[in-house]
Write an enzyme that holds these catalytic residues in place. Sequence first.
Site, PDB file in Angstrom:
ATOM      1  CG  ASP A 272      -2.238   0.728   0.966  1.00 17.04           C
ATOM      2  OD1 ASP A 272      -2.204   1.791   0.327  1.00 17.04           O
ATOM      3  OD2 ASP A 272      -3.295   0.260   1.417  1.00 17.04           O
ATOM      4  CG  HIS A 295      -1.332   1.799  -3.266  1.00 15.81           C
ATOM      5  ND1 HIS A 295      -2.550   1.549  -2.674  1.00 15.81           N
ATOM      6  CD2 HIS A 295      -1.070   0.717  -4.046  1.00 15.81           C
ATOM      7  CE1 HIS A 295      -3.006   0.369  -3.078  1.00 15.81           C
ATOM      8  NE2 HIS A 295      -2.106  -0.152  -3.905  1.00 15.81           N
TER       9      HIS A 295
END
Length: 468
Positions: A272, A295
């Site tokens: 993430d 991310h």
Amino acid sequence: MKKNRSCSLLFFMSLLVIIFVTFSMISVEARNKNHNKKKLHKPHKKSSNNGHTRGSPSPHPAPAPAPAPAPLPHYVPPPTRMSTFDVMCFGAKGNGISDDSKALLAAWQGACKVAGATVKIPAKLKFLIMPINLQGPCLPGLSLQIDGTLLAPPEASSWPKSSLFQWINFKWMQNFTIKGSGTVDGQGSNWWTTSEPYDIQAIRFYSSNYVTVQDIRIINSPLCHLKFDSSRGIKVNNITISSPENSPNTDGIHLQNTHDAVIQHSDIGTGDDCVSIQTGCANVHVHHINCGPGHGISLGGLGKDKSVACVSNIIVEDITMRNTLYGARIKTWQGGIGIVKNVSFSRIQVYDVKYPITIDQYYCDKQICKNQTGTVVISGVKFDQISGTYAVQPVHLACSNSIPCTDVDLTDIQLRPSLKYGGSQQALCWNSYGKSQGPLLPSSIDYCLRNGGGSIKRIARSHDSVCY
């Protein structure tokens, strides 16, 4: 064994000091008794004539001489107070199988009472630690030296149900440092495949100030690797955080309600966000980070369930991102309240990043989310000197229909489609006001932002009162 030798040596030295002090006290007491004994049996001198008959007692006998002072006892300095608390001296096994939680807690409780003390996790050993609270307040200057490996329980079922929020939880710490050449391993693979919702941080700081985390490696957290909550004066330097790409929601570093933080010179690659900056954060500086996979570096998601979100004075610069989903990103939920202001992303190099520049005010973690008019206002965001290759779209600015983004600057953007994945040349800019300044590549960025927005800025400023 080295452990037995060092711990036994510490005990033996303390015992020697005690014996020596006791012997010295006994010797001094014996000398004092002998001295007093001699005084009691000492014969009187015959007095001089002085006009009296020889041998007759004087009517005014001379006073007895003052007793000689007792010799001073030999000075023995007190034993030096132990400042290194090795978990092996508190019963740890270090075999990666036995539960060493109690040993760590005992070493912590001892070190907490000594200024400048160190809790030591020795090298070349593995320590299985169950969910644990290590809390203060402690005397200043406490350090946790991790040179070995800390292991979380590998099976999700072995975690106590009451401890599903953090593995190693630090509370109410001041002037505290974690450092060393070792590894903190969350062993989270069993969590990544479970269908049950969970929210576990490997290392979490709550209500702690002037904390430094440096040099260590944190891997495979069930969820977030390193979290700071309601804290101030945070410094993260030269650490490595990693987990596989298939580890969902495993943020690298997560900040919430945290002020005055510096995150620098670190390598972060997770499933993430490399760095996630949440509501209540202000004066955060993130620089010289290698990010990927993951991310990217994100502000948000902010304003979930109509909550208040306040973020200000964020600087992200000198970043390298490889194979990430996003680069520099701000994401908010519809219906939120509050403001994001004074944010700068600059000198960011991207390699095959899908969306290098992103503002998304329609963030949704489901397939369909209900449209709402409320929004977290975004004002004063700069994207400067961002270059490299993208895999889908160079710029994606999707601002709220009700209150647009204002004072958004795009300066010196040089983005090319990935040779490996391709990518659209068309930038998307929706309801965003600001200015762009060349050089700009692709050229569609030059037509991305609207001019003006003075009345909208006044509306945006009215949302400041919610936060400040």
